[in-house]
Design an enzyme around this catalytic site. Structure first.
Site, mmCIF file in Angstrom:
data_model
loop_
_atom_site.group_PDB
_atom_site.id
_atom_site.type_symbol
_atom_site.label_atom_id
_atom_site.label_comp_id
_atom_site.label_asym_id
_atom_site.label_seq_id
_atom_site.Cartn_x
_atom_site.Cartn_y
_atom_site.Cartn_z
ATOM 1 N N GLU A 74 1.455 -2.783 -3.499
ATOM 2 C CA GLU A 74 0.662 -1.580 -3.739
ATOM 3 C C GLU A 74 1.386 -0.583 -4.650
ATOM 4 O OE1 GLU A 74 -0.766 0.272 -0.198
ATOM 5 O OE2 GLU A 74 -2.341 1.306 -1.302
ATOM 6 N N ASP A 75 2.694 -0.456 -4.480
ATOM 7 C CA ASP A 75 3.401 0.649 -5.139
ATOM 8 C C ASP A 75 4.304 0.265 -6.304
ATOM 9 O OD1 ASP A 75 2.192 2.196 -3.272
ATOM 10 O OD2 ASP A 75 3.950 2.417 -1.980
#
Ligand code: MN
Length: 573
Positions: A74-75
């Site tokens: 996600e990051d």
């Protein structure tokens, strides 16, 4: 830059410096390079701490690795394919599960909705290990919430209190559930928290001093009666649950008997009852406060004996008596059954009591338990960790953030009717996750569904062929019946048409209409067909009249005009 590893993680890597765990740690450190937590610490401290917690809970290696990698997809620039290539499909599946759950946005909701949200998290997880990772993630985020902006603190604390703490509780993980509630409490009720921290420590201190003084007396009783291998500790009630109890007891702290409880941990169930009997023989129990959660465990599997007695100086004391095994299960719940060592040393001794009670939606956990006990291989156990109890349900979200629980295969039309029959009836199009879809599109869990409507629109008969819910089908049928009624209503006679055959003269039409008007009947149309004065003409007069009797009367009156040769009347639409 060197990152110091949490203790258990460091030990695990020391044991196997070439292992996948080491690869995962290095991978996460590289992926999160340059990223910082709100506290200013390197971001990777967070996933490493999540991995540490998962080791502490005794989970298997894929879960620990997935915990360490849980924020990479996600990051960072890492893709799910990267994770799968390097760490295998199991780890990739778990990371993907955590990523999916992170996308659910909590905006606060009523209790029924909160329950659906919890169900949706389980349904999206598909594997209980995803929930463990999410709980470990939340635990660390709550522990470091102080660094976050106040507005966000409140939202995350509320979500923790209403979604994750109850989820942990349902899974029998009391320690985690209580920790999460305690961590959320100061953010949710700052004034109450300030009051408690000012008032309670003194009370706690006094209680603990009292119990410390009382402890040797209890030890003496147990020793003299052949109970060995026990430990006694004190369990101070948590601030969050103490507050709830105080609210129920007029904020009178003297009424809270279990502010600090004395906990006796013994080595067998027989000794639990033995110890209880000895306590009661020496200190009179308060009526109605003896609870046998061993014979009748709580729905989430909690087992213990509880009793409240009059101790020395008539002070009221609560005792909790349990075996070590029960204690471990009470604190860690389902996680206690998913022990790392099962991979090496086979299967633990059975725990027939945990989760044998009928649970509404955690019933499936029982099946896993049975699988674990039946001596299946870790691979087979892995299959049983799949969350299947929601395989027949999907959870879709409204633009307002409400979660709608539907059978699998349900369509936007089912969704619309579930929200409101008017929304269903007037539905013309649907958007799922921002894109237009057909009205028969099969929804999946986590879909954000937006229904576009048009006023006065009617449902289509075709919808009956694809809707999955009985309620949608019934409402469509009702609406279609209404439509038929409306149609027949339109064609139902509202008016009377008089057809007169006359010998025309000047003023005749005026005389005719005057007769009708005198009966207070509204004429809506007059047509006259014929060659003119003195010859036979046909006049048609339509008026607002459905009463046949009245029509006959009017016809009789009209016949008195000598120029009228013939008169008929009929109802028209
Ligand atoms: Mn995280």
């Amino acid at each position: 830059m060197s990152i110091s590893l949490p203790q258990k993680l460091a030990v695990a890597i020391q044991k196997n410096p070439e292992g996948l765990l080491k690869t995962a740690v290095d991978f996460a450190i590289r992926a999160h390079t340059g990223q910082k937590r709100k506290s200013g610490e390197p971001y990777v401290t967070h996933p490493l701490q999540v991995g540490e917690t998962l080791i502490h809970w005794g989970l298997d290696e894929p879960t620990i690795i997935a915990g360490i990698l849980h924020d990479t997809v996600e990051d960072t620039t890492v893709t799910l394919e990267d994770v799968e290539r390097l760490f295998g499909t199991d780890v990739a599946f778990l990371v993907n599960g955590v990523t999916k759950i992170s996308k659910i946005k909590y905006r606060g909701a009523v209790e029924a909705q909160v329950e659906n949200l919890r169900k949706m998290i389980l349904a999206l997880s598909q594997d209980i290990r995803v929930v463990f990772i999410k709980l470990a993630d939340r635990l660390h985020n709550m522990n470091t919430l102080g660094a976050v902006a106040p507005q966000k603190q409140k939202r995350i604390a509320a979500e923790t209190d209403e979604i994750y703490a109850p989820l942990a509780y349902r899974l029998g993980m009391h320690q985690v559930s209580g920790d999460l509630q305690d961590l959320a409490f100061p953010y949710l009720k700052p004034k109450e928290y300030a009051w408690l921290t000012k008032t309670v420590p003194e009370q706690y201190e006094a209680r603990i001093q009292y119990l410390e003084a009382f402890k040797p007396e209890v030890e003496k009783i147990l020793n003299e009666n052949g109970i060995q291998n026990y430990t006694i500790d004190f369990r101070a009630k948590r601030y969050s649950s103490l507050y709830k109890k105080l609210v129920a007891h007029d904020m009178d702290i003297s009424k809270i008997y279990d502010l600090v409880a004395m906990r006796i941990i013994v080595d067998s169930t027989a000794n639990c009852y033995g110890a209880l009997g000895l306590i009661h023989a020496h200190y009179p129990p308060l009526p109605g406060r003896i609870k046998d959660y061993i014979a009748m465990p709580k729905p989430n599997g909690y087992r213990s004996l509880h009793t409240t007695v009059f101790g020395p100086e008539k002070t009221i004391i609560e005792f909790q008596i349990r075996t070590r095994e029960m204690h471990e299960e009470n604190e860690n719940g389902i996680a206690a059954h998913w022990l790392y060592k099962q991979k090496q040393s086979g299967i633990k001794s059975p725990h027939p009591h945990i989760l044998t009670q009928e649970l509404t939606w955690v019933q499936q956990l029982k099946t896993w338990q049975e699988h674990i006990e039946s001596g299946k291989s870790p691979d087979e156990i892995l299959d049983t960790m799949k969350i299947e109890f929601f395989k027949d349900r999907i959870f879709a979200i409204t633009p307002a953030g409400d979660v709608i629980d539907l059978p699998s295969g349900a369509t936007p039309v089912d969704f619309a009717y579930h929200v409101h029959s008017v929304l269903g009836n007037t539905c013309v199009a649907a958007k799922v996750n921002g894109k237009f879809v057909a009205l028969n599109y099969p929804l999946v869990s986590g879909d954000l569904v937006e229904i576009l409507t048009q006023k006065n629109k009617m449902p289509s008969e075709d919808w009956l062929e694809f809707v999955k819910t009985a309620s949608a089908r019934d409402r469509i049928r009702t609406a279609l019946r209404g439509k038929e009624n409306a149609l027949t209503k339109k064609h139902r006679p509202q008016k009377t048409e008089f057809k007169l055959t006359v010998i025309s003269r000047v003023g005749l039409l005026k005389d005719i209409t005057a007769i009708i008007a005198r009966s207070h009947i509204n004429i809506t149309d007059v047509t006259s067909v014929g060659a003119g004065t003195g010859v036979s003409n046909v006049i048609k007069i339509v008026c607002d009249l459905t009463d046949t009797e009245k029509a006959v009367k009017i016809a009789t009156k009209l016949k008195q005009l000598k120029e009228i040769r013939e008169i008929t009347h009929r109802l028209v639409a």
